[in-house]
Design a protein around this motif. Structure first.
Motif, PDB file in Angstrom:
ATOM      1  N   UNK A   1       5.721  -1.713 -18.504  1.00 15.01           N
ATOM      2  CA  UNK A   1       5.955  -0.592 -17.675  1.00 15.01           C
ATOM      3  C   UNK A   1       6.062  -1.241 -16.010  1.00 15.01           C
ATOM      4  N   UNK A   2       7.026  -0.674 -15.313  1.00 14.66           N
ATOM      5  CA  UNK A   2       7.309  -1.288 -14.127  1.00 14.66           C
ATOM      6  C   UNK A   2       7.129  -0.108 -12.919  1.00 14.66           C
ATOM      7  N   UNK A   3       6.764  -0.518 -11.729  1.00 16.30           N
ATOM      8  CA  UNK A   3       6.581   0.470 -10.624  1.00 16.30           C
ATOM      9  C   UNK A   3       7.040  -0.239  -9.611  1.00 16.30           C
ATOM     10  N   UNK A   4       7.605   0.813  -8.827  1.00 17.01           N
ATOM     11  CA  UNK A   4       7.952   0.367  -7.073  1.00 17.01           C
ATOM     12  C   UNK A   4       7.468   1.355  -6.222  1.00 17.01           C
ATOM     13  N   UNK A   5       6.721   1.291  -5.489  1.00 16.59           N
ATOM     14  CA  UNK A   5       6.243   2.076  -4.470  1.00 16.59           C
ATOM     15  C   UNK A   5       7.159   2.492  -3.408  1.00 16.59           C
ATOM     16  N   UNK A   6       7.031   3.536  -3.161  1.00 18.56           N
ATOM     17  CA  UNK A   6       7.956   4.064  -1.855  1.00 18.56           C
ATOM     18  C   UNK A   6       7.080   3.945  -0.647  1.00 18.56           C
ATOM     19  N   UNK A   7       7.850   2.933   0.490  1.00 18.21           N
ATOM     20  CA  UNK A   7       7.233   2.879   1.506  1.00 18.21           C
ATOM     21  C   UNK A   7       7.913   3.331   2.888  1.00 18.21           C
ATOM     22  N   UNK A   8       7.394   3.073   3.758  1.00 19.99           N
ATOM     23  CA  UNK A   8       7.953   3.496   5.262  1.00 19.99           C
ATOM     24  C   UNK A   8       7.422   2.205   6.088  1.00 19.99           C
ATOM     25  N   UNK A   9       8.559   1.743   6.823  1.00 20.43           N
ATOM     26  CA  UNK A   9       8.343   0.719   7.886  1.00 20.43           C
ATOM     27  C   UNK A   9       8.145   1.320   9.194  1.00 20.43           C
TER      28      UNK A   9
ATOM     29  N   UNK B   1       3.538  -4.113 -15.428  1.00 22.57           N
ATOM     30  CA  UNK B   1       2.254  -3.308 -15.900  1.00 22.57           C
ATOM     31  C   UNK B   1       2.507  -3.731 -17.334  1.00 22.57           C
ATOM     32  N   UNK B   2       1.877  -4.800 -17.957  1.00 20.00           N
ATOM     33  CA  UNK B   2       1.904  -5.263 -19.376  1.00 20.00           C
ATOM     34  C   UNK B   2       0.594  -4.929 -19.860  1.00 20.00           C
ATOM     35  N   UNK B   3       0.688  -4.070 -21.172  1.00 21.60           N
ATOM     36  CA  UNK B   3      -0.763  -3.859 -21.824  1.00 21.60           C
ATOM     37  C   UNK B   3      -0.415  -4.249 -23.221  1.00 21.60           C
ATOM     38  N   UNK B   4      -1.493  -4.991 -23.767  1.00 25.76           N
ATOM     39  CA  UNK B   4      -1.340  -5.523 -25.142  1.00 25.76           C
ATOM     40  C   UNK B   4      -2.789  -5.647 -25.754  1.00 25.76           C
ATOM     41  N   UNK B   5      -2.952  -5.158 -26.912  1.00 29.69           N
ATOM     42  CA  UNK B   5      -4.023  -5.388 -27.702  1.00 29.69           C
ATOM     43  C   UNK B   5      -3.743  -6.165 -28.729  1.00 29.69           C
ATOM     44  N   UNK B   6      -4.655  -7.336 -29.080  1.00 28.52           N
ATOM     45  CA  UNK B   6      -4.335  -8.541 -29.786  1.00 28.52           C
ATOM     46  C   UNK B   6      -4.476  -8.087 -31.274  1.00 28.52           C
ATOM     47  N   UNK B   7      -3.793  -8.610 -32.236  1.00 30.61           N
ATOM     48  CA  UNK B   7      -3.767  -8.299 -33.676  1.00 30.61           C
ATOM     49  C   UNK B   7      -3.333  -6.759 -33.904  1.00 30.61           C
ATOM     50  N   UNK B   8      -2.959  -6.027 -33.018  1.00 29.19           N
ATOM     51  CA  UNK B   8      -2.822  -4.782 -33.468  1.00 29.19           C
ATOM     52  C   UNK B   8      -1.265  -4.282 -33.301  1.00 29.19           C
TER      53      UNK B   8
END
Length: 150
Positions: A87-95, A74-81
């Motif tokens: 940020x990163x995220x890994x979801x917990x899953x069940x198979x 997840x990358x957030x950017x406001x130009x010229x500011x």
């Protein structure tokens, strides 16, 4: 034969021997799980739609493993500011592996009906209800005014 089932807040189209990934379930690996929220079933062209669920239908699955999904950046950017946040995220899953789909699961044993203490003939006669008297009107509350001290 396939069914649409609600598992962990999401709806999945499942078939027998299919493996799916769902949000993490609180069960141990290798255990079996039953899902009762079957919304739709299709058996060789015969479609059964629930309102909202099909009573007596259930899907049985086996928990194969618990794991984490792929990383999502997840990358957030406001130009010229000069504002950048990564940020990163890994979801917990069940198979899960779908073992079987039951259209009508065996009903649980119901408790035997309670026996009446007295037969209907021996019950006391019903009392006649007298007409209720109209409720007495409440007198309006007296208002007191605070006197100014002079």
């Amino acid at each position: 034969m396939y069914a649409i089932v609600e598992i962990a807040g999401q709806q999945f189209k499942v078939e027998k021997d299919q493996q799916i990934f769902v949000h993490r379930l609180d069960t141990e690996e290798g255990s079996k799980v039953d899902f009762d929220k079957v919304l739709l079933m299709d058996d060789a062209g015969k479609v059964n739609v629930g309102a909202p669920v099909i009573k007596g239908a259930k899907v049985t699955a086996k928990v194969l493993e618990h794991l984490k999904g792929d990383k999502v950046i997840v990358f957030k950017k406001k130009r010229r500011k000069g504002y950048k946040v990564k940020n990163g995220h890994r979801q917990y899953l069940t198979k899960l592996e779908i073992l079987k789909i039951d259209a009508k699961a065996p009903a649980a044993k119901k408790a035997a009906p309670k026996k009446e203490a007295k037969p209907a003939a021996e019950k006391a006669p019903a009392k006649k209800t007298a007409a209720k008297k109209p409720a007495a009107k409440k007198a309006p509350a007296k208002k007191t005014t605070a006197k100014k001290a002079e």
